[in-house]
Motif scaffolding. Structure first.
Motif, PDB file in Angstrom:
ATOM      1  N   GLN A 140       0.847  -1.217   0.000  1.00 44.48           N
ATOM      2  CA  GLN A 140       0.000   0.000   0.000  1.00 44.48           C
ATOM      3  C   GLN A 140       0.872   1.253   0.000  1.00 44.48           C
ATOM      4  OE1 GLN A 140      -2.278  -1.074   3.448  1.00 44.48           O
ATOM      5  NE2 GLN A 140      -4.148  -1.391   2.260  1.00 44.48           N
ATOM      6  N   ARG A 141       1.971   1.197   0.746  1.00 44.83           N
ATOM      7  CA  ARG A 141       2.851   2.363   0.785  1.00 44.83           C
ATOM      8  C   ARG A 141       3.468   2.625  -0.592  1.00 44.83           C
ATOM      9  NH1 ARG A 141       6.737   3.431   5.703  1.00 44.83           N
ATOM     10  NH2 ARG A 141       6.418   5.504   4.851  1.00 44.83           N
ATOM     11  N   VAL A 142       3.873   1.547  -1.253  1.00 49.80           N
ATOM     12  CA  VAL A 142       4.482   1.708  -2.578  1.00 49.80           C
ATOM     13  C   VAL A 142       3.446   2.245  -3.569  1.00 49.80           C
ATOM     14  CG1 VAL A 142       5.553   0.495  -4.527  1.00 49.80           C
ATOM     15  CG2 VAL A 142       6.199  -0.080  -2.186  1.00 49.80           C
ATOM     16  N   PHE A 143       2.242   1.687  -3.513  1.00 48.41           N
ATOM     17  CA  PHE A 143       1.197   2.143  -4.453  1.00 48.41           C
ATOM     18  C   PHE A 143       0.868   3.609  -4.230  1.00 48.41           C
ATOM     19  CE2 PHE A 143       0.327  -2.314  -5.553  1.00 48.41           C
ATOM     20  CZ  PHE A 143       0.313  -2.162  -6.930  1.00 48.41           C
ATOM     21  N   GLN A 144       0.851   3.991  -2.961  1.00 48.84           N
ATOM     22  CA  GLN A 144       0.556   5.394  -2.648  1.00 48.84           C
ATOM     23  C   GLN A 144       1.612   6.313  -3.294  1.00 48.84           C
ATOM     24  OE1 GLN A 144       0.715   6.475   1.529  1.00 48.84           O
ATOM     25  NE2 GLN A 144      -1.143   7.672   1.301  1.00 48.84           N
ATOM     26  N   ILE A 145       2.847   5.890  -3.245  1.00 47.69           N
ATOM     27  CA  ILE A 145       3.923   6.708  -3.840  1.00 47.69           C
ATOM     28  C   ILE A 145       3.759   6.747  -5.356  1.00 47.69           C
ATOM     29  CG2 ILE A 145       6.427   6.837  -4.250  1.00 47.69           C
ATOM     30  CD1 ILE A 145       6.814   5.609  -1.451  1.00 47.69           C
ATOM     31  N   LEU A 146       3.534   5.564  -5.952  1.00 47.78           N
ATOM     32  CA  LEU A 146       3.434   5.509  -7.418  1.00 47.78           C
ATOM     33  C   LEU A 146       2.188   6.238  -7.928  1.00 47.78           C
ATOM     34  CD1 LEU A 146       4.590   1.862  -8.211  1.00 47.78           C
ATOM     35  CD2 LEU A 146       5.895   3.973  -8.361  1.00 47.78           C
ATOM     36  N   ASP A 147       1.166   6.308  -7.080  1.00 52.40           N
ATOM     37  CA  ASP A 147      -0.071   6.969  -7.487  1.00 52.40           C
ATOM     38  C   ASP A 147       0.000   8.489  -7.421  1.00 52.40           C
ATOM     39  OD1 ASP A 147      -1.657   5.069  -8.373  1.00 52.40           O
ATOM     40  OD2 ASP A 147      -2.840   4.768  -6.539  1.00 52.40           O
ATOM     41  N   SER A 148       1.069   8.982  -6.809  1.00 50.74           N
ATOM     42  CA  SER A 148       1.136  10.438  -6.599  1.00 50.74           C
ATOM     43  C   SER A 148       1.509  11.146  -7.901  1.00 50.74           C
ATOM     44  CB  SER A 148       2.152  10.768  -5.510  1.00 50.74           C
ATOM     45  OG  SER A 148       3.448  10.486  -5.982  1.00 50.74           O
ATOM     46  N   LYS A 149       1.265  12.449  -7.916  1.00 53.90           N
ATOM     47  CA  LYS A 149       1.549  13.258  -9.114  1.00 53.90           C
ATOM     48  C   LYS A 149       3.023  13.193  -9.489  1.00 53.90           C
ATOM     49  CE  LYS A 149       0.962  17.836 -11.081  1.00 53.90           C
ATOM     50  NZ  LYS A 149       0.899  17.354 -12.436  1.00 53.90           N
ATOM     51  N   LEU A 150       3.863  13.032  -8.470  1.00 51.70           N
ATOM     52  CA  LEU A 150       5.314  12.992  -8.711  1.00 51.70           C
ATOM     53  C   LEU A 150       5.683  11.932  -9.750  1.00 51.70           C
ATOM     54  CD1 LEU A 150       8.102  14.122  -7.604  1.00 51.70           C
ATOM     55  CD2 LEU A 150       8.155  12.086  -6.172  1.00 51.70           C
ATOM     56  N   PHE A 151       4.955  10.807  -9.745  1.00 51.75           N
ATOM     57  CA  PHE A 151       5.321   9.684 -10.614  1.00 51.75           C
ATOM     58  C   PHE A 151       4.556   9.640 -11.940  1.00 51.75           C
ATOM     59  CE2 PHE A 151       8.457   6.898  -8.626  1.00 51.75           C
ATOM     60  CZ  PHE A 151       8.633   7.569  -7.432  1.00 51.75           C
ATOM     61  N   GLU A 152       3.809  10.706 -12.251  1.00 48.11           N
ATOM     62  CA  GLU A 152       3.011  10.692 -13.487  1.00 48.11           C
ATOM     63  C   GLU A 152       3.864  10.460 -14.728  1.00 48.11           C
ATOM     64  OE1 GLU A 152       0.553  14.175 -13.628  1.00 48.11           O
ATOM     65  OE2 GLU A 152      -0.936  13.283 -12.274  1.00 48.11           O
ATOM     66  N   LYS A 153       4.983  11.196 -14.825  1.00 41.94           N
ATOM     67  CA  LYS A 153       5.830  11.060 -16.018  1.00 41.94           C
ATOM     68  C   LYS A 153       6.487   9.679 -16.066  1.00 41.94           C
ATOM     69  CE  LYS A 153       7.022  15.839 -16.917  1.00 41.94           C
ATOM     70  NZ  LYS A 153       8.012  16.897 -16.718  1.00 41.94           N
ATOM     71  N   VAL A 154       6.865   9.172 -14.897  1.00 44.16           N
ATOM     72  CA  VAL A 154       7.524   7.858 -14.852  1.00 44.16           C
ATOM     73  C   VAL A 154       6.619   6.792 -15.455  1.00 44.16           C
ATOM     74  CG1 VAL A 154       8.219   6.012 -13.261  1.00 44.16           C
ATOM     75  CG2 VAL A 154       9.032   8.341 -12.922  1.00 44.16           C
ATOM     76  N   LYS A 155       5.325   6.885 -15.142  1.00 48.04           N
ATOM     77  CA  LYS A 155       4.405   5.846 -15.628  1.00 48.04           C
ATOM     78  C   LYS A 155       4.309   5.842 -17.144  1.00 48.04           C
ATOM     79  CE  LYS A 155       1.633   6.221 -11.742  1.00 48.04           C
ATOM     80  NZ  LYS A 155       0.347   6.537 -11.264  1.00 48.04           N
ATOM     81  N   GLU A 156       4.598   7.003 -17.748  1.00 45.78           N
ATOM     82  CA  GLU A 156       4.608   7.038 -19.228  1.00 45.78           C
ATOM     83  C   GLU A 156       5.873   6.388 -19.761  1.00 45.78           C
ATOM     84  OE1 GLU A 156       4.240  11.172 -20.370  1.00 45.78           O
ATOM     85  OE2 GLU A 156       2.395  11.347 -19.209  1.00 45.78           O
ATOM     86  N   VAL A 157       7.017   6.722 -19.148  1.00 44.69           N
ATOM     87  CA  VAL A 157       8.310   6.240 -19.657  1.00 44.69           C
ATOM     88  C   VAL A 157       8.550   4.778 -19.293  1.00 44.69           C
ATOM     89  CG1 VAL A 157      10.798   6.735 -19.626  1.00 44.69           C
ATOM     90  CG2 VAL A 157       9.169   8.572 -19.214  1.00 44.69           C
ATOM     91  N   CYS A 158       8.063   4.396 -18.106  1.00 42.99           N
ATOM     92  CA  CYS A 158       8.343   3.050 -17.591  1.00 42.99           C
ATOM     93  C   CYS A 158       7.034   2.460 -17.057  1.00 42.99           C
ATOM     94  CB  CYS A 158       9.405   3.183 -16.489  1.00 42.99           C
ATOM     95  SG  CYS A 158       9.901   1.659 -15.728  1.00 42.99           S
ATOM     96  N   PRO A 159       6.156   1.980 -17.979  1.00 40.04           N
ATOM     97  CA  PRO A 159       4.817   1.541 -17.556  1.00 40.04           C
ATOM     98  C   PRO A 159       4.850   0.401 -16.533  1.00 40.04           C
ATOM     99  CG  PRO A 159       5.043   1.557 -19.968  1.00 40.04           C
ATOM    100  CD  PRO A 159       6.398   1.807 -19.417  1.00 40.04           C
ATOM    101  N   ASN A 160       5.930  -0.388 -16.531  1.00 36.71           N
ATOM    102  CA  ASN A 160       5.968  -1.502 -15.570  1.00 36.71           C
ATOM    103  C   ASN A 160       6.783  -1.161 -14.323  1.00 36.71           C
ATOM    104  OD1 ASN A 160       8.364  -1.392 -16.953  1.00 36.71           O
ATOM    105  ND2 ASN A 160       8.689  -3.620 -16.948  1.00 36.71           N
ATOM    106  N   VAL A 161       6.762   0.145 -13.967  1.00 39.21           N
ATOM    107  CA  VAL A 161       7.574   0.580 -12.827  1.00 39.21           C
ATOM    108  C   VAL A 161       7.259  -0.214 -11.553  1.00 39.21           C
ATOM    109  CG1 VAL A 161       5.998   2.555 -12.464  1.00 39.21           C
ATOM    110  CG2 VAL A 161       8.222   2.590 -11.405  1.00 39.21           C
ATOM    111  N   HIS A 162       5.960  -0.524 -11.341  1.00 36.98           N
ATOM    112  CA  HIS A 162       5.599  -1.240 -10.102  1.00 36.98           C
ATOM    113  C   HIS A 162       6.254  -2.619 -10.022  1.00 36.98           C
ATOM    114  CE1 HIS A 162       2.595  -2.009 -13.181  1.00 36.98           C
ATOM    115  NE2 HIS A 162       2.455  -3.203 -12.637  1.00 36.98           N
ATOM    116  N   GLU A 163       6.548  -3.202 -11.194  1.00 33.15           N
ATOM    117  CA  GLU A 163       7.194  -4.528 -11.173  1.00 33.15           C
ATOM    118  C   GLU A 163       8.680  -4.410 -10.846  1.00 33.15           C
ATOM    119  OE1 GLU A 163       6.510  -6.096 -15.070  1.00 33.15           O
ATOM    120  OE2 GLU A 163       4.338  -6.052 -14.779  1.00 33.15           O
ATOM    121  N   LYS A 164       9.211  -3.207 -11.074  1.00 32.99           N
ATOM    122  CA  LYS A 164      10.650  -3.031 -10.868  1.00 32.99           C
ATOM    123  C   LYS A 164      10.994  -2.550  -9.462  1.00 32.99           C
ATOM    124  CE  LYS A 164      12.115  -2.459 -15.582  1.00 32.99           C
ATOM    125  NZ  LYS A 164      13.394  -2.302 -16.241  1.00 32.99           N
ATOM    126  N   ILE A 165       9.939  -2.233  -8.688  1.00 37.00           N
ATOM    127  CA  ILE A 165      10.214  -1.855  -7.300  1.00 37.00           C
ATOM    128  C   ILE A 165       9.992  -3.081  -6.435  1.00 37.00           C
ATOM    129  CG2 ILE A 165       9.488  -0.432  -5.348  1.00 37.00           C
ATOM    130  CD1 ILE A 165       8.773   1.761  -7.164  1.00 37.00           C
TER     131      ILE A 165
END
Ligand SMILES: CCCCCCCCCCCCCCCCCCCCCCCCCCCC(=O)SCCNC(=O)CCNC(=O)[C@H](O)C(C)(C)COP(=O)(O)OP(=O)(O)OC[C@H]1O[C@@H](n2cnc3c(N)ncnc32)[C@H](O)[C@@H]1OP(=O)(O)O
Ligand SMILES: NC(=O)C1=CN([C@@H]2O[C@H](COP(=O)(O)OP(=O)(O)OC[C@H]3O[C@@H](n4cnc5c(N)ncnc54)[C@H](OP(=O)(O)O)[C@@H]3O)[C@@H](O)[C@H]2O)C=CC1
Length: 497
Positions: A54-79
């Motif tokens: 839940q803590r990781v998802f909260q971080i990835l869901d934040s505005k800070l990670f918006e651009k990352v999700k475009e460049v690295c769509p599988n970011v959650h698998e890499k954390i």
């Protein structure tokens, strides 16, 4: 092609403190510039009833990670979040996780720390010194480790005026401090803390100094570097300007001033405000990671990440720009109109604390009581005054930090890396940065909508009218009392009439 970005491709990276302010900006930049990295291990403790996931998802869901999700769509698998508490033996990491970490990690970024100024010495030593020692021990068992990057603070030697990029010895050896924390009880530690910390202003800066000595003494053959940022502020450019998510450093005071609670602060307007944007710190950190792993300097290099000697800004200029920004972008539902000022001596500080902080809080609490609500302003004000007293040390002094290693590193970077991993603070426009900082505080910390600005301005107008009305009433009452008691006042009054 950026050499630094390419270097992190395919790497397994371990980050401590990834859920903190700097850690999040560091992870974001890593994934955005090196989406082909293998894995980022983060040591996380379950908190406030949230699981690691839940803590990781909260971080990835934040505005800070918006651009990352475009460049690295599988970011959650890499954390890969690993359950760990840095206060525990072996960080309470399971055997399987430990095995995986030891056999795969290529780079370590050690960001975790307690940054509270008033932490109990035992806890500050545990996290800022003993945990660093344990992490070094772990690192020494990692066959694939290429670099260990330790994040310290530029204020670890704030007892000195001029600070070089070297590790300074501490009066008492860290090992002795660690040992003593094991058998001394809390009461005795409380008693000896002022003697131990000597001319350091708090347990935070003192234990960060001890942590550096531990890194130098127990680093063995590891490739180690130490980074010393000054006061980390909101992001300057990346992934967007003004991102901030905690109250540390100036952020909390910007809120207090913008909401009208903070009216005066004991500060020296000409003292250097050595702020450094979080993205600048992260860019330097990633460049240092690359340089340390590839060039393997013979000794542990210390890098100052400061702004004062290259592009100084003082507290006066910063304060004025903060106030100017409130005019354009006011915060919602302010308690009073933002109108803070600096005081420079004890007497005026006490006076303004009584008149501008305590008295309005007492009056407001009285009003809350009268209207059947729970009083809260005095408590809040006391907390603010306590915070101010803790920050005073840092806003009434200036330090000189040499930056030879940081400048050397800048010259070692290719033009492309200098662009992608820019840590040249000479390019920073302070007025623009501070305006974005205040805007960021409003948007990301206070979560206020820009659409509310007209109403916020109206509210400030109402507060101004109340202020004028209150002052006029006060003047009339005083004048009436004077007339009743003084013949001279009466004569003046009849003369005017
Ligand atoms: C010429 C004329 C000019 C006129 C101009 C006029 C001037 C106008 C002024 C305008 C505005 C101001 C602009 C800036 C002014 C100066 C800023 C000065 C800042 C200087 C900072 C220097 C620091 C340098 C040190 C070194 C840097 C580092 O290495 S590291 C990190 C720095 N660490 C910190 O900053 C931590 C400091 N904080 C603490 O130690 C503690 O919080 C505290 C001791 C201060 C307070 O502790 P307390 O127990 O009372 O409260 P606490 O429980 O901590 O918190 C209360 C509530 O706040 C929430 N909180 C606290 N911290 C955070 C956080 N980090 N993130 C999120 N939330 C936080 C907390 O949850 C509590 O909330 P509740 O639970 O709801 O109560
Ligand atoms: N902020 C600043 O102005 C400056 C910071 N620094 C240094 O930069 C580094 C990062 O600071 P910053 O990001 O601001 O700090 P934060 O307080 O935002 O983050 C601290 C991090 O450490 C983690 N942590 C704390 N205790 C434990 C524990 N027992 N087990 C596991 N993790 C733990 C926190 O986890 P959790 O989320 O679970 O609490 C969090 O991720 C620190 O080393 C600090 O000294 C240096 C100069 C300035």
């Amino acid at each position: 092609m950026s050499m630094i970005a390419a270097f992190y491709g395919g790497k397994s990276i371990l980050i401590t403190g990834a859920t903190g302010f700097m850690g999040k900006v560091l992870m974001e930049k890593l994934f955005r510039t090196s989406p082909d990295l293998k894995v980022v291990y983060i040591l996380v403790r379950p908190k406030q009833g949230q699981t690691l996931q839940q803590r990781v998802f909260q971080i990835l869901d934040s505005k800070l990670f918006e651009k990352v999700k475009e460049v690295c769509p599988n970011v959650h698998e890499k954390i890969r979040a690993i359950s760990a508490d840095l206060n525990q033996n072996d960080f309470a990491i399971s055997k399987e996780d430990m095995k995986e970490l030891l056999s795969h990690t290529n780079i370590i970024f050690h960001c975790a720390a307690t940054v509270r100024f008033d932490d109990h010495l035992r806890h500050a030593v545990q996290l800022n010194v003993t945990a660093t020692q344990q992490l070094l021990l772990m690192a020494s068992q990692m066959p694939k480790l290429e670099a260990f990057i330790h994040i310290s603070t530029a204020f670890s030697n704030c007892n000195l005026k001029h600070i070089d990029e070297v590790v300074y010895p501490c009066p008492v050896e860290p090992k002795k401090i660690i040992d003593s924390m094991e058998w001394l009880d809390d009461a005795i530690i409380d008693e000896i803390t002022p003697k131990l910390i000597g001319d350091w202003p708090n347990t935070y800066t003192y234990t960060k100094a001890l942590g550096e000595v531990v890194v130098q003494q127990e680093g063995g053959n590891l490739n180690i570097a130490i980074i010393r940022p000054s006061i980390m502020g909101a992001t300057w450019q990346e992934p967007f300007p003004g991102w901030v998510d905690n109250l540390n450093g100036p952020s909390g005071l910007i809120i207090a001033a913008g909401k009208g609670f903070l009216r005066s602060i004991r500060a020296t307007p000409m003292a250097v405000a050595d702020l450094i944007p979080a993205d600048t710190v992260v860019n330097l950190t990633l460049a240092v990671g690359w340089y340390t792993a590839v060039h393997r300097p013979k000794s542990t290099l210390v890098y100052h990440c400061t702004s004062g000697n290259l592009n100084p800004c003082n507290w006066g200029k910063m304060g004025l720009q903060v106030l100017a920004t409130f005019e354009k972008i006011p915060f919602e539902r302010a308690f009073r109109r933002p109108n803070a000022d600096f005081t420079t001596n004890n007497i005026t500080t006490h006076y303004w604390n009584a008149v501008s902080h305590r008295a309005p809080a007492i009056i407001y609490d009285f009003y809350l009581r009268l209207t059947g609500r729970k009083p809260r302003m005095t408590k809040l004000m006391n907390r603010l005054l306590r915070t101010l007293s803790m920050l005073e040390y840092f806003v009434n002094r200036s330090w000189e930090w040499s930056t030879y290693n940081t400048e050397m590193l800048m010259s070692e970077l290719s033009p492309e890396d200098q662009r992608v991993f820019n840590f040249d603070v000479r390019q920073l426009n302070w007025l623009e940065y501070i305006e974005n900082y205040v805007l960021g505080v409003k948007k990301y910390l206070l979560k206020e909508d820009m659409a509310g600005i007209p109403e916020a301005k109206q509210h400030l107008k109402r507060l101004r009218n109340i202020h004028y009305l209150f002052n006029t009433a006060l003047f009339l009452i005083a004048w009436r009392l004077l007339i009743a008691r003084s013949q001279v006042a009466r004569n003046v009054w009849f003369f005017i009439m």
